[in-house]
Design an enzyme around this catalytic site. Sequence first.
Site, PDB file in Angstrom:
ATOM      1  N   TYR A  23      11.686   7.136  15.251  1.00  0.00           N
ATOM      2  CA  TYR A  23      11.544   7.248  13.791  1.00  0.00           C
ATOM      3  C   TYR A  23      12.624   8.175  13.205  1.00  0.00           C
ATOM      4  CZ  TYR A  23       9.044   7.879   9.352  1.00  0.00           C
ATOM      5  OH  TYR A  23       8.688   7.912   8.028  1.00  0.00           O
ATOM      6  N   ARG A  27       0.854  -1.203   0.000  1.00  0.00           N
ATOM      7  CA  ARG A  27       0.000   0.000   0.000  1.00  0.00           C
ATOM      8  C   ARG A  27       0.885   1.248   0.000  1.00  0.00           C
ATOM      9  NH1 ARG A  27      -2.074   0.096   6.352  1.00  0.00           N
ATOM     10  NH2 ARG A  27      -0.272   1.252   7.103  1.00  0.00           N
ATOM     11  N   GLY A  28       0.231   2.391  -0.018  1.00  0.00           N
ATOM     12  CA  GLY A  28       0.911   3.675   0.190  1.00  0.00           C
ATOM     13  C   GLY A  28       2.004   3.973  -0.830  1.00  0.00           C
TER      14      GLY A  28
HETATM   15  P1  NAD Z   1       2.367   2.611   5.031  1.00  0.00           P
HETATM   16  O1  NAD Z   1       2.245   2.280   6.469  1.00  0.00           O
HETATM   17  O2  NAD Z   1       1.148   3.067   4.312  1.00  0.00           O
HETATM   18  O3  NAD Z   1       2.999   1.375   4.232  1.00  0.00           O
HETATM   19  C1  NAD Z   1       4.133   0.713   4.699  1.00  0.00           C
HETATM   20  C2  NAD Z   1       4.116  -0.702   4.183  1.00  0.00           C
HETATM   21  O4  NAD Z   1       5.289  -1.364   4.707  1.00  0.00           O
HETATM   22  C3  NAD Z   1       2.894  -1.500   4.666  1.00  0.00           C
HETATM   23  O5  NAD Z   1       2.275  -2.152   3.584  1.00  0.00           O
HETATM   24  C4  NAD Z   1       3.496  -2.477   5.669  1.00  0.00           C
HETATM   25  O6  NAD Z   1       2.792  -3.723   5.737  1.00  0.00           O
HETATM   26  C5  NAD Z   1       4.917  -2.659   5.140  1.00  0.00           C
HETATM   27  N1  NAD Z   1       5.819  -3.139   6.183  1.00  0.00           N
HETATM   28  C6  NAD Z   1       5.941  -2.638   7.446  1.00  0.00           C
HETATM   29  N2  NAD Z   1       6.819  -3.378   8.145  1.00  0.00           N
HETATM   30  C7  NAD Z   1       7.266  -4.356   7.314  1.00  0.00           C
HETATM   31  C8  NAD Z   1       8.174  -5.428   7.479  1.00  0.00           C
HETATM   32  N3  NAD Z   1       8.783  -5.668   8.639  1.00  0.00           N
HETATM   33  N4  NAD Z   1       8.409  -6.248   6.423  1.00  0.00           N
HETATM   34  C9  NAD Z   1       7.766  -6.039   5.235  1.00  0.00           C
HETATM   35  N5  NAD Z   1       6.880  -5.039   5.040  1.00  0.00           N
HETATM   36  C10 NAD Z   1       6.628  -4.208   6.060  1.00  0.00           C
HETATM   37  O7  NAD Z   1       3.528   3.710   4.950  1.00  0.00           O
HETATM   38  P2  NAD Z   1       3.872   4.780   3.801  1.00  0.00           P
HETATM   39  O8  NAD Z   1       3.338   6.087   4.253  1.00  0.00           O
HETATM   40  O9  NAD Z   1       3.527   4.250   2.463  1.00  0.00           O
HETATM   41  O10 NAD Z   1       5.451   4.847   3.988  1.00  0.00           O
HETATM   42  C11 NAD Z   1       6.368   4.145   3.144  1.00  0.00           C
HETATM   43  C12 NAD Z   1       7.783   4.569   3.517  1.00  0.00           C
HETATM   44  O11 NAD Z   1       7.906   5.985   3.396  1.00  0.00           O
HETATM   45  C13 NAD Z   1       8.161   4.246   4.965  1.00  0.00           C
HETATM   46  O12 NAD Z   1       9.521   3.905   5.043  1.00  0.00           O
HETATM   47  C14 NAD Z   1       7.912   5.556   5.679  1.00  0.00           C
HETATM   48  O13 NAD Z   1       8.669   5.659   6.856  1.00  0.00           O
HETATM   49  C15 NAD Z   1       8.364   6.533   4.615  1.00  0.00           C
HETATM   50  N6  NAD Z   1       7.833   7.878   4.772  1.00  0.00           N
HETATM   51  C16 NAD Z   1       6.480   8.110   4.758  1.00  0.00           C
HETATM   52  C17 NAD Z   1       6.014   9.409   4.905  1.00  0.00           C
HETATM   53  C18 NAD Z   1       4.552   9.754   4.884  1.00  0.00           C
HETATM   54  O14 NAD Z   1       4.217  10.920   5.138  1.00  0.00           O
HETATM   55  N7  NAD Z   1       3.653   8.823   4.588  1.00  0.00           N
HETATM   56  C19 NAD Z   1       6.919  10.449   5.078  1.00  0.00           C
HETATM   57  C20 NAD Z   1       8.284  10.171   5.089  1.00  0.00           C
HETATM   58  C21 NAD Z   1       8.729   8.884   4.925  1.00  0.00           C
END
Ligand code: NAD
Length: 233
Positions: free
Chosen positions: A141, A11-12
């Site tokens: 984080y 997702r995401g």
């Molecule tokens: P999200 O929570 O929507 O998706 C993260 C995905 O990673 C999920 O599908 C989850 O199941 C998977 N995941 C988590 N732990 C795991 C593991 N141990 N093994 C395999 N899969 C695993 O998050 P997102 O917002 O799409 O974020 C994606 C990346 O971007 C992350 O690294 C997050 O820290 C980074 N990020 C996000 C934002 C934001 O505003 N959304 C900002 C900066 C950085």
Amino acid sequence: MSIAVVTGAGRGIGRAIAERLATDGHQLLLVDVSEAVEETARELEGTAVRADITAADGMAAIVSAVRESGHGPAVLVNNAGITRDAILRRMTEADFRAVLRVNLGGPLALTRELAPLLQDGGAVVNISSRAQLGNVGQFNYGVSKGGVIGVTRAMALALAPRLRVNAVAPGFVETEMTRAMPSEVAQRVVRQIPLAEPGQPMDIANAVAWLASHEARYVTGQVLYSCGGRSFA
Ligand code: NAD
């Protein structure tokens, strides 16, 4: 054949990265601990690997899926990540370690295992965060994402000239992760963004795709902030 491995692709942002890399002509090997990855893989005609990047059996499943594909991947995107925010008084050792284990230990371990299998000229892109510059309640984080930058630079040196390693640091992006934030906190963060709107997953995917592409052939060890200008505001 050009294969791209993307973690957290259920997702995401990870899903958007997968979509964008498919558009660029990569075959997808999509990793996630959640079953949502099966659906993403079906829709994007890729291969799903349901695996936890912090577990030995998860790592073994990813490596064997790569070997079974019969091709060395051209791209590895270390995107999977978690948050466990808390005020300082409530930040437990367990929450601190859990976040470091996934966000920092995951990319380090997966790159260590897959680097020898990546094609010459291949690219690794790690997902850091603007939060590494400091965010309320993100002690764990912020450290993990700052660590990702340190690891990116060390990897860039270790794997050059065969592979390039870079990081993308997103700001506030609309995904399930940020939808979990209290709405007044989210609104306050968005007000601090110079470009005056939250990022979308595809904004991050586009930055990743560029770093993974031949156009970035002379770029390694760098951090590309995709955060609407919030990294310096
Ligand atoms: P999200 O929570 O929507 O998706 C993260 C995905 O990673 C999920 O599908 C989850 O199941 C998977 N995941 C988590 N732990 C795991 C593991 N141990 N093994 C395999 N899969 C695993 O998050 P997102 O917002 O799409 O974020 C994606 C990346 O971007 C992350 O690294 C997050 O820290 C980074 N990020 C996000 C934002 C934001 O505003 N959304 C900002 C900066 C950085």
